[in-house]
Design an enzyme around this catalytic site. Structure first.
Site, PDB file in Angstrom:
ATOM      1  N   HIS A  98      69.940  20.555  52.727  1.00 55.88           N
ATOM      2  CA  HIS A  98      69.534  19.155  52.635  1.00 55.88           C
ATOM      3  C   HIS A  98      69.565  18.459  53.986  1.00 55.88           C
ATOM      4  O   HIS A  98      68.697  17.635  54.299  1.00 55.88           O
ATOM      5  CB  HIS A  98      70.446  18.425  51.647  1.00 55.88           C
ATOM      6  N   ASN A 110      54.418  29.510  49.944  1.00 52.48           N
ATOM      7  CA  ASN A 110      55.875  29.676  49.919  1.00 52.48           C
ATOM      8  C   ASN A 110      56.289  30.709  48.880  1.00 52.48           C
ATOM      9  O   ASN A 110      57.082  31.617  49.148  1.00 52.48           O
ATOM     10  CB  ASN A 110      56.564  28.343  49.634  1.00 52.48           C
ATOM     11  N   ASP A 111      55.750  30.576  47.670  1.00 53.40           N
ATOM     12  CA  ASP A 111      56.087  31.535  46.615  1.00 53.40           C
ATOM     13  C   ASP A 111      55.211  32.780  46.659  1.00 53.40           C
ATOM     14  O   ASP A 111      55.661  33.872  46.306  1.00 53.40           O
ATOM     15  CB  ASP A 111      55.978  30.882  45.240  1.00 53.40           C
ATOM     16  N   ARG A 154      63.361  33.995  49.956  1.00 57.80           N
ATOM     17  CA  ARG A 154      63.229  33.200  51.180  1.00 57.80           C
ATOM     18  C   ARG A 154      64.510  32.470  51.562  1.00 57.80           C
ATOM     19  O   ARG A 154      64.628  31.948  52.663  1.00 57.80           O
ATOM     20  CB  ARG A 154      62.075  32.204  51.042  1.00 57.80           C
ATOM     21  N   GLU A 193      50.030  31.350  43.264  1.00 60.21           N
ATOM     22  CA  GLU A 193      51.303  31.644  43.923  1.00 60.21           C
ATOM     23  C   GLU A 193      51.925  32.939  43.424  1.00 60.21           C
ATOM     24  O   GLU A 193      52.986  33.338  43.887  1.00 60.21           O
ATOM     25  CB  GLU A 193      52.278  30.478  43.710  1.00 60.21           C
ATOM     26  N   CYS A 229      48.717  24.464  49.790  1.00 59.13           N
ATOM     27  CA  CYS A 229      49.746  23.440  49.868  1.00 59.13           C
ATOM     28  C   CYS A 229      51.094  24.006  50.292  1.00 59.13           C
ATOM     29  O   CYS A 229      52.109  23.325  50.214  1.00 59.13           O
ATOM     30  CB  CYS A 229      49.879  22.715  48.525  1.00 59.13           C
ATOM     31  N   ARG A 244      50.753  18.217  40.282  1.00 58.31           N
ATOM     32  CA  ARG A 244      51.187  19.467  39.654  1.00 58.31           C
ATOM     33  C   ARG A 244      52.077  19.154  38.451  1.00 58.31           C
ATOM     34  O   ARG A 244      53.014  18.352  38.552  1.00 58.31           O
ATOM     35  CB  ARG A 244      51.968  20.314  40.667  1.00 58.31           C
ATOM     36  N   ARG A 276      54.704  16.898  43.626  1.00 55.86           N
ATOM     37  CA  ARG A 276      55.699  17.656  42.866  1.00 55.86           C
ATOM     38  C   ARG A 276      56.302  16.735  41.799  1.00 55.86           C
ATOM     39  O   ARG A 276      57.207  15.955  42.093  1.00 55.86           O
ATOM     40  CB  ARG A 276      56.791  18.177  43.796  1.00 55.86           C
TER      41      ARG A 276
END
Length: 581
Positions: free
Chosen positions: A192, A460-461, A471, A437, A508, A338, A299
């Site tokens: 974070h 990313n996925d 990851r 993805e 994205c 999404r 998201r």
């Protein structure tokens, strides 16, 4: 002392040169026990401390509302949730009552136990929650011991902050007029604190081994967030090199800024939409200030987190409506939202999602939504209603096969039928797309393209699933690389399969905002690139230097590469040739 370079993980780009300010968390005695007769008063002292800590977090949330979006504030709310956790606080009280431990001793022991549990989890999201627990524990200990925690916010000289670790609340309190950058021994790219640094535009390097072994207050430090390095006591030549690098960085930022309000267009006139990834209406507003032409990914799961119950249809509608309206005047102004992408990796108590060994391969996203039809219907109704107020598009996540897509579209048709019956307006021509993805979706893109209006590649996925790489696992992070030839081939295959069906192809994932990747993605046939707001201006600048023929030639030149190293060498040489960096 001679010049020394420390290497860590660069999480927020930028070069800074300044004196070091070493910040160490105060040492608190956590070894004391109490007499049995003091138990009740000690528990009362602890409970008062918990209330004070919760009040402090509330105050910090209020003060930080202008700095961070709703999704980032959710992290602080997560810290407050730890303080109200039905296991955490009672376990501390139990130690005080049954073991005659002082409040400080009990907080330290239980916090360490919880941190160890979360840190030992394989899932990256749950692993990072260890920092939330640690932050809550440190706050409680400071309150119980009467230690003031305002020293970071009181820094009044320009410095580079050096610490063993920084909590999210530490980071938010930093005065950026004086704290120019920071480096920590602990931390990871998905922590974070790292996310906050990126949001704040604060150069940062984390996970630097032995950072505090030699650095002292007042030492000259060079921090390079892009390279992930800190240089202690740089010699004169090194200082000159980095001063020039800083000057160039500032000049480039000024140039990039001139492109923020322009369209994404190649030098030959080819249009590429440059969009923003968001998590809230506040993020959308910031994206517009940075030159976003559309929203490539919203998201929606962030609306569902840090709550005691699921958001109502009306609550969702109001949030989606704000975003649709904010981009209505933009060109093209599309807002891709999404549907819920949530699973066992995120703790949402009211959904009662069972814990899984590997939640990223389990009951999540479209799988959960198709199983929880009422939850899914409420979201789809809210999205459809919001579509009457802007150019909204609906995107289904984690589609792995044709049947899943058709089932999701059937629920959408049911939502439309309900609104028709109730005579509630919506865009009857609303566009529908899917995330690509999962490798199976990429391989079946030609079939799926016949049922949708657009694809959005989530690298990313896609990288994680294609290469079997977690990851969040630092031991194998070197394998996680979107320049892997296998990933490049999948991206190219998706773009090629989409064209005969006039299906727009966007991206994205993190790759979309990488300056080295942009020319390659254009050459592979992508129509839209969606990214963090801070990367938009630079991406538009890069696009202006390119032409489609050169980008296609670049894509052809990497087609036979055997390793990520080979691909990187080619795209780097291309960037240098066209002076993109």
């Amino acid at each position: 002392m001679a010049q020394k370079t420390y290497t860590g993980i660069g999480v927020s780009e930028g070069v800074r040169i300044a004196k070091a300010y070493v910040y160490l968390h105060p040492v608190i005695d956590t070894s004391k026990d109490i007499a049995p007769s003091e138990t009740d008063s000690e528990i009362a002292r602890f409970q008062a401390g918990v209330k004070t800590a919760a009040d402090e977090v509330d105050s910090l949330i209020a003060k930080s509302a202008e700095v961070l979006g709703k999704d980032k504030l959710g992290v602080l709310k997560g810290q407050k949730a730890i303080l109200a956790d039905p296991a955490y606080v009672p376990e501390i009280e139990k130690l005080i009552r049954n073991k005659n431990a002082s409040a400080e001793k009990a907080v330290k022991q239980v916090t360490d136990q919880f941190v160890a549990i979360f840190a030992g989890m394989s899932n990256a999201y749950m692993k990072e929650r260890a920092a939330d627990v640690r932050d809550a524990g440190v706050r409680l200990l400071g309150i119980l011991a009467g230690v003031k925690s305002g020293s970071l916010s009181e820094i009044d000289d320009q410095v580079i902050l050096i610490s063993d670790d920084l909590s999210p609340s530490d980071t938010i309190q930093l005065n950026q007029n004086f704290v120019l950058a920071f480096a920590t021994e602990k931390g990871g790219k998905t922590a974070h604190t790292s996310i906050f640094a990126k949001s704040m535009g604060l150069p940062a390097v984390v996970g630097v081994p032995e950072l505090l072994s030699e650095i002292k207050d007042g030492d000259t430090i060079i921090l390079d967030g892009a390279q992930g390095i800190c240089i202690l006591n740089p010699d004169e030549e090194t200082v000159k090199t980095y001063e020039a690098k800083y000057k160039k960085e500032q000049e480039q930022l000024a140039i990039f800024e001139t492109f923020s309000k322009k369209q994404g267009v190649l030098s030959d006139g080819k249009r590429i939409i440059v969009a923003v990834n968001i998590g809230s209406a506040k993020d959308a507003a910031f994206g517009l200030t940075q030159g976003a032409e559309a929203v490539g990914l919203m998201r929606t799961e962030l609306i569902f987190l840090s709550r005691e119950s699921a958001p109502t249809e009306e609550e969702q509608f109001e949030e989606y409506k704000k975003i649709a309206e904010s981009f209505k005047a933009s060109q093209p102004g599309d807002v891709i939202i999404r549907t819920l992408d949530i699973g066992g990796d995120k703790e949402v108590k009211y959904l009662d999602i069972p814990k899984e060994e590997n939640p990223f391969l389990g009951y999540r996203a479209i799988r959960l939504c198709l199983d929880r039809k009422e939850l899914f219907l409420a979201q789809l109704r809210a999205l459809l209603r919001a579509s009457a107020f802007g150019k909204l598009k609906i995107m289904f996540p984690m589609i792995s096969n044709y049947d899943e897509l058709m089932d999701a579209k059937a629920v959408l048709a049911e939502a439309k039928a309900q609104l028709d019956a109730e005579q509630i307006a919506y865009d009857t021509d609303i566009k529908v797309g899917i995330m690509i993805e999962i490798p199976s979706a990429a391989l079946m893109a030609d079939v799926l393209a016949q049922e949708v209006d657009f694809f959005s590649i989530g690298t990313n996925d896609l990288v994680q699933y294609s290469l079997a790489v977690d990851r969040g696992n630092r031991k194998i992070s070197y394998l996680y690389d979107y320049f892997n030839p296998a990933v490049i081939k999948l991206i190219g295959q998706v773009a090629k399969a989409a064209k005969p069906h006039n299906v727009l192809v966007g991206m994205c994932g993190g790759m979309a905002g990488d300056p080295l990747a942009v020319p390659l993605l254009v050459g592979l046939g992508l129509d839209e690139l969606s990214m963090a707001a801070g990367a938009i201006a630079q991406t538009k600048y890069i696009l202006s230097k390119l032409d489609l023929a050169a980008c296609r030639a670049l894509a052809d030149s990497v087609a036979d590469c055997k390793s990520p190293k080979d691909v990187r060498a080619i795209v780097t040489a291309f960037a240098e040739k066209y002076k993109l960096l």
